[in-house]
Design a protein around this motif. Sequence first.
Motif, mmCIF file in Angstrom:
data_model
loop_
_atom_site.group_PDB
_atom_site.id
_atom_site.type_symbol
_atom_site.label_atom_id
_atom_site.label_comp_id
_atom_site.label_asym_id
_atom_site.label_seq_id
_atom_site.Cartn_x
_atom_site.Cartn_y
_atom_site.Cartn_z
ATOM 1 N N ILE A 148 0.860 -1.173 0.000
ATOM 2 C CA ILE A 148 0.000 0.000 0.000
ATOM 3 C C ILE A 148 0.898 1.225 0.000
ATOM 4 C CG2 ILE A 148 -1.688 1.334 1.334
ATOM 5 C CD1 ILE A 148 -2.777 -1.237 2.449
ATOM 6 N N GLY A 149 0.565 2.220 -0.812
ATOM 7 C CA GLY A 149 1.306 3.458 -0.790
ATOM 8 C C GLY A 149 0.513 4.507 -0.026
ATOM 9 N N MET A 150 1.244 5.420 0.614
ATOM 10 C CA MET A 150 0.562 6.512 1.317
ATOM 11 C C MET A 150 0.808 7.780 0.501
ATOM 12 S SD MET A 150 1.703 5.563 5.203
ATOM 13 C CE MET A 150 3.438 5.493 4.854
ATOM 14 N N VAL A 151 -0.239 8.464 0.122
ATOM 15 C CA VAL A 151 -0.110 9.636 -0.735
ATOM 16 C C VAL A 151 -0.928 10.767 -0.114
ATOM 17 C CG1 VAL A 151 -0.480 10.573 -3.038
ATOM 18 C CG2 VAL A 151 0.135 8.171 -2.754
ATOM 19 N N SER A 152 -0.253 11.864 0.220
ATOM 20 C CA SER A 152 -0.962 12.919 0.948
ATOM 21 C C SER A 152 -1.484 13.984 -0.009
ATOM 22 C CB SER A 152 -0.043 13.545 1.987
ATOM 23 O OG SER A 152 1.129 14.004 1.378
ATOM 24 N N ARG A 153 -2.089 13.547 -1.134
ATOM 25 C CA ARG A 153 -2.718 14.475 -2.070
ATOM 26 C C ARG A 153 -3.635 13.640 -2.959
ATOM 27 N NH1 ARG A 153 -0.042 12.749 -6.369
ATOM 28 N NH2 ARG A 153 2.215 12.461 -6.309
ATOM 29 N N ALA A 154 -4.430 14.320 -3.769
ATOM 30 C CA ALA A 154 -5.249 13.581 -4.722
ATOM 31 C C ALA A 154 -4.346 13.026 -5.809
ATOM 32 C CB ALA A 154 -6.298 14.521 -5.319
ATOM 33 N N LEU A 155 -4.744 11.919 -6.389
ATOM 34 C CA LEU A 155 -3.930 11.342 -7.458
ATOM 35 C C LEU A 155 -3.963 12.233 -8.691
ATOM 36 C CD1 LEU A 155 -4.703 7.521 -7.275
ATOM 37 C CD2 LEU A 155 -2.701 8.767 -6.451
ATOM 38 N N LYS A 156 -2.835 12.305 -9.382
ATOM 39 C CA LYS A 156 -2.768 13.113 -10.595
ATOM 40 C C LYS A 156 -3.338 12.300 -11.755
ATOM 41 C CE LYS A 156 1.536 15.264 -9.146
ATOM 42 N NZ LYS A 156 2.985 15.176 -9.309
ATOM 43 N N PRO A 157 -3.627 12.985 -12.849
ATOM 44 C CA PRO A 157 -4.163 12.249 -14.013
ATOM 45 C C PRO A 157 -3.225 11.124 -14.448
ATOM 46 C CG PRO A 157 -4.370 14.616 -14.338
ATOM 47 C CD PRO A 157 -3.636 14.432 -13.048
ATOM 48 N N ALA A 158 -1.931 11.349 -14.342
ATOM 49 C CA ALA A 158 -0.983 10.327 -14.791
ATOM 50 C C ALA A 158 -0.929 9.132 -13.839
ATOM 51 C CB ALA A 158 0.407 10.931 -14.918
ATOM 52 N N GLU A 159 -1.623 9.247 -12.726
ATOM 53 C CA GLU A 159 -1.530 8.182 -11.728
ATOM 54 C C GLU A 159 -2.833 7.396 -11.616
ATOM 55 O OE1 GLU A 159 1.558 10.881 -9.091
ATOM 56 O OE2 GLU A 159 -0.521 10.635 -8.448
ATOM 57 N N GLN A 160 -3.666 7.491 -12.671
ATOM 58 C CA GLN A 160 -4.971 6.845 -12.570
ATOM 59 C C GLN A 160 -4.900 5.323 -12.630
ATOM 60 O OE1 GLN A 160 -7.591 8.382 -11.506
ATOM 61 N NE2 GLN A 160 -6.430 10.289 -11.504
ATOM 62 N N ASP A 161 -3.675 4.788 -12.864
ATOM 63 C CA ASP A 161 -3.531 3.338 -12.825
ATOM 64 C C ASP A 161 -3.643 2.820 -11.402
ATOM 65 O OD1 ASP A 161 -1.162 4.846 -12.488
ATOM 66 O OD2 ASP A 161 0.025 3.004 -12.533
ATOM 67 N N LEU A 162 -3.549 3.698 -10.433
ATOM 68 C CA LEU A 162 -3.633 3.280 -9.024
ATOM 69 C C LEU A 162 -5.021 3.600 -8.472
ATOM 70 C CD1 LEU A 162 -0.194 4.688 -7.889
ATOM 71 C CD2 LEU A 162 -0.751 2.326 -8.461
ATOM 72 N N GLN A 163 -5.362 2.919 -7.407
ATOM 73 C CA GLN A 163 -6.631 3.190 -6.739
ATOM 74 C C GLN A 163 -6.378 3.904 -5.428
ATOM 75 O OE1 GLN A 163 -9.159 -0.123 -6.266
ATOM 76 N NE2 GLN A 163 -9.370 -0.485 -8.469
#
Lengths: 302, 295, 277, 292
Positions: free
Chosen positions: C82-97
């Motif tokens: 699991i990754g922790m991301v402290s922002r909304a996902l960017k368009p280029a990161e839509q492969d992740l949930q």
Amino acid sequence: MAEMVSMKSMRTPRDCFAKLAIYCAALLVCAAFAWILSDIARGGMAHLSLDFVIGSPRDAGRAGGIGSILVSTALVLAIALMAALPLGWTTAALLAEYVSAGSRFGGAVRYSLQVLAAVPSIVFGLFGNAFFSIYLGLGFSILSGGLTLACMLLPILVSTAESGLRAIPDAHRLSAAALGMSRTSTLFRLLLPIAAPSLAAGLLLGIGRAIAETAALLFTSGYVDRTPGSLLDSGRTLAVHIFDLSMNVPGGDAAAYASALVLIAALLLINMVAMRLATDWQRRKIMAENSNGYSNIDAPRA
Amino acid sequence: MHREPEPTPTEPAKAADDPPLKADNGYTLGPVQAGPACCDPQPLIQVENFSLRYGLKTALANVTLDIYRGCITALIGPSGCGKTSFLSSINRLTDLIPGCGITGRICIDGGDIHDPARDVQALRRQIGMVFQKPTPFPLSIYRNIELPLHEHGVKRRADTVAIIEQVLRDVGLWEEVHDRLHSSALSLSGGQQQRLCIARALALNPRILLMDEPCSALDPIASGIVEDLISRLRGRYTIVIVTHNLAQARRIANYAAFFWVRGHAGSLVEFGHCRQIFESPAHELTAAYVNGARG
Amino acid sequence: MRIFSTKKYALFIAALLLVNGWAQPGNAAPEKLVLTGASTIAPLAAEIARRFEAQHPGTRIDVQTGGSSRGINDTRNGTAGIGMVSRALKPAEQDLQAHTIALDGVGLILNASNPISGLSRQQVIDIYTGKIINWKTLGGRDAPITAINKAEGRSTLELFLGYLKLKNSDIRPHVIIGDNAQGIKTVAGNPNAIGYVSIGAAEYEARHGTPIKLLPLDGVAATVVNVRNGTFPLSRPLNLVTRAAPQGLARDFIAFARSEQVHDLVEAQYFVPVGFR
Amino acid sequence: MIWSRHNILSPSVSVDTLTLWLLRGAAGAAMGVVLLILLFLAIESWPALRHISIERFLTDPSWNPGENLYNLAPMLSGTLYAAAGALLLATPLGIASALFIAYYASPHAASIYRRLVELLAGIPSVVYGFWGLTTLVPLINQLHPPGASLLAGILVLTLMILPTIALTAYAALLAVPGEYMLGATALGLSRWGTIRGVALPAAKTGIAAGVILAAGRAIGETMALLMVTGNVVQNASSLFEPIRTLAANIALEMPYAMNDHRAALFVSGLALMLLVMLLWSIAARLARNGNG
């Protein structure tokens, strides 16, 4: 050398000035280091206790102790030594005993070890991350960290062991050959035991380097501060812990001081213990392999 | 005693119980019971046309001589004339020197030592060697002798112990060191160290002993003791000794071989009975060397 | 190989195994999950993990920091579950949930001894672009400003730059830091420093006696309340990301992290639990 | 019948051959490690080298991987400034320390002082960094904010490389034959005259090799500098300005670098390695010539 060559000083002004400058420099160095050590000792003593050494870190290390971190450190160190010692010492034996000065292979091995010695530790970290953690899939783990460190220790272990073996006079090799001993047993039964002190010295240097290392471990063994459950778990070594406490934890200085004190004390202790072990080991090897009980034939003579 | 080639050896344990055959100053070597007398020479080592070179430099050219069983053969001559190289060729220690090449033959008991099928370690076990400077290993006295024994298959402790006592008695060292066998061999004096080295060579029960100026690094008293020891070993072992001390060569050797440098390479000038070499040398170089050294 | 002492070597390995065994008494192979990523989320995730482990014996959850990008990276290459991301996902990161577990804001912090009590957006821009270099200009004491910026790749940095409408190359920082905690520590140790960090982290530290204070932004106080009611201008979701739909332990953990059972932990870190908006 | 009873095994040549191959294997593995490191650095650098032309690493306007700008030059200059400054301070101090141990101190004091220097050589870099962060940086901050600066980096590095220089210089001085010194003294040279005229020239190459090794260490040092230099990417125009070194850059950004950014960090790692390798080969050549 002062005892070797006693020089009567002729008191010229330049001589006096040089003497003054050199004494000042020495004093300056002493003062700087006294400053560092006393700072760390003073800062660390207050926080240091048995609970600190064996306890687990709580609240990002501000409270609790460093027990789990010591376990991780020991494990990383053990992995590194287990991987590097056999490889390093056998390589040294090859370079010192089997390879002639002009040999291509020996030259290549020696050159690559020089290169390895020159690699900055952060580059080892990059390599360890790319190779052990990602390519081999070991992830952030004690194993990746230990193996990365092993690569780092290799040149130290090889160069100390090689110089130790080279320091043994050829007369011993000739005598052994004249006694019909094979090169293998000459190496293992005679030369390595004689070279034991330098092997031990290299081992110490290696342990010192390994315990002190931070940069190579940041991206390989990670910094989970819990007791690792297996070698594939991430574990934070003491040096990484100090880094984390001092950089990333407000109010972590006291614990960082205490950890630094433990680290320095551990370095000193390992030094002393290993020296003792080395001398014991050598003494045992100097004596017969089955010497105990020799007295029973000695007795009737006496 | 157990060392003579005749098939009537005594058990060493028994030897330890018997009062040792006391020679004058503590030596326990018995009288020579068998073995060829020097007046009836049988060649043990035959050297034919032997040459040795290091890289392109020839160190020794065309040596031909016989070394006789049970005798002491002294190699004499100035420094750098190939005596030591010749000595090291006999147990193939020269193999260890890179770039070293040979031609000609050295045979022991008729077998060529350079035969590719020859087990070099077995060969070297038959040939003990003692160097100019005493070279005990920096191990204990006991371990110094145990190490080669162990290498050659003597693994039982009782046997090891018996052999060690035997050879230390043979070289007259037992009384001096029996209570400190486990202290470092480096704590011995120079003469004692050299005798330990001889004992170490004897422990493997060799047939031949090669000695490279064994006394030259010792003080006169120690040198005398070692020399005495060497002459006691005569008959029991075939001894080849390099020495610069002509008086010593005269005293102990049965045969002498005189080497000289001819055209940058060492070669054998004259070989014969010791007395003949010293008193009526056939070659003028020999005469000059022997007389020059004398006068 | 007597010298290398096979026996001693075996002993060494045995000791190692022993240490391992002692570290994990009677538990052969715990189910393991690795979380890496944003330093903002890491302390919260560690607390959640501890509670999760207590409730699910035989599991082990390791939390490592490094930054949101690392969370994305490690999740993509499989180093972390699991990754922790402290922002909304960017368009280029839509492969992740992404699975939001809490909300947070980014606030400016000063040392507690600094008399300045508020800055306008323009003043902040001027400080960070090097136009204002002394606190005196802003009505504070006569001391040079130490502007603290975050290192490249931190989501806090991206958020902050987006708010100020600046590029990172415009910033003229004096110190560059990595984690939130490092920023807080630097500001706490330097009376003339200014930095920006997660409100949750800053408030947590301020309550625990670290000498820092949060500045209002655009006149809105940097508090959890204002993040919760959406008035604070610099707020962001805290996400757990996975490569595909989470399975097994990862699914359980994410569900647990989004459940009511951990709201007290979220609030203890001064974040806003989801579902409260 | 000891001899006949013992089956004296003919010691097999095959054991020796086996050992030799074993040792060759180990040495080959040691060599393999280096190749592996270079290989992986190259593989990981490749995307950056393919997308970004080499000169851009020196000519881009700034280091902002987020904006696709990859100028390593300010960090290179930071690295070199810090290393050069530390060498400038540590070389005289280190050589003076070596002279102190070798010629000035009483045997007792010399041995204590040498122990001290050896102890310092063993102190981990993170401890130096921590000390710099808690003691040096606040002090410099009072002098001239922000404290975390090139100066702090230079001072910490000086302490770290001083033992290396002192110990290698001492070893080089020790190798000067005592007769030289006696001869010079016999000619009536003063102590300093002897040192300057005989000891230092004789030990010159050894000392130089030590200084170069120290330079290699200074350039590769990561943690201590990461902790005290402030890590701002810029060409420092004064001692009190923060800098970022190449090694610190890797440690700082590696955890959250992706794609080209990550590859660019590997490029800087490769550059760092080549730089230090160059220095070491110079040192090795010096040492060889000194011996030969």
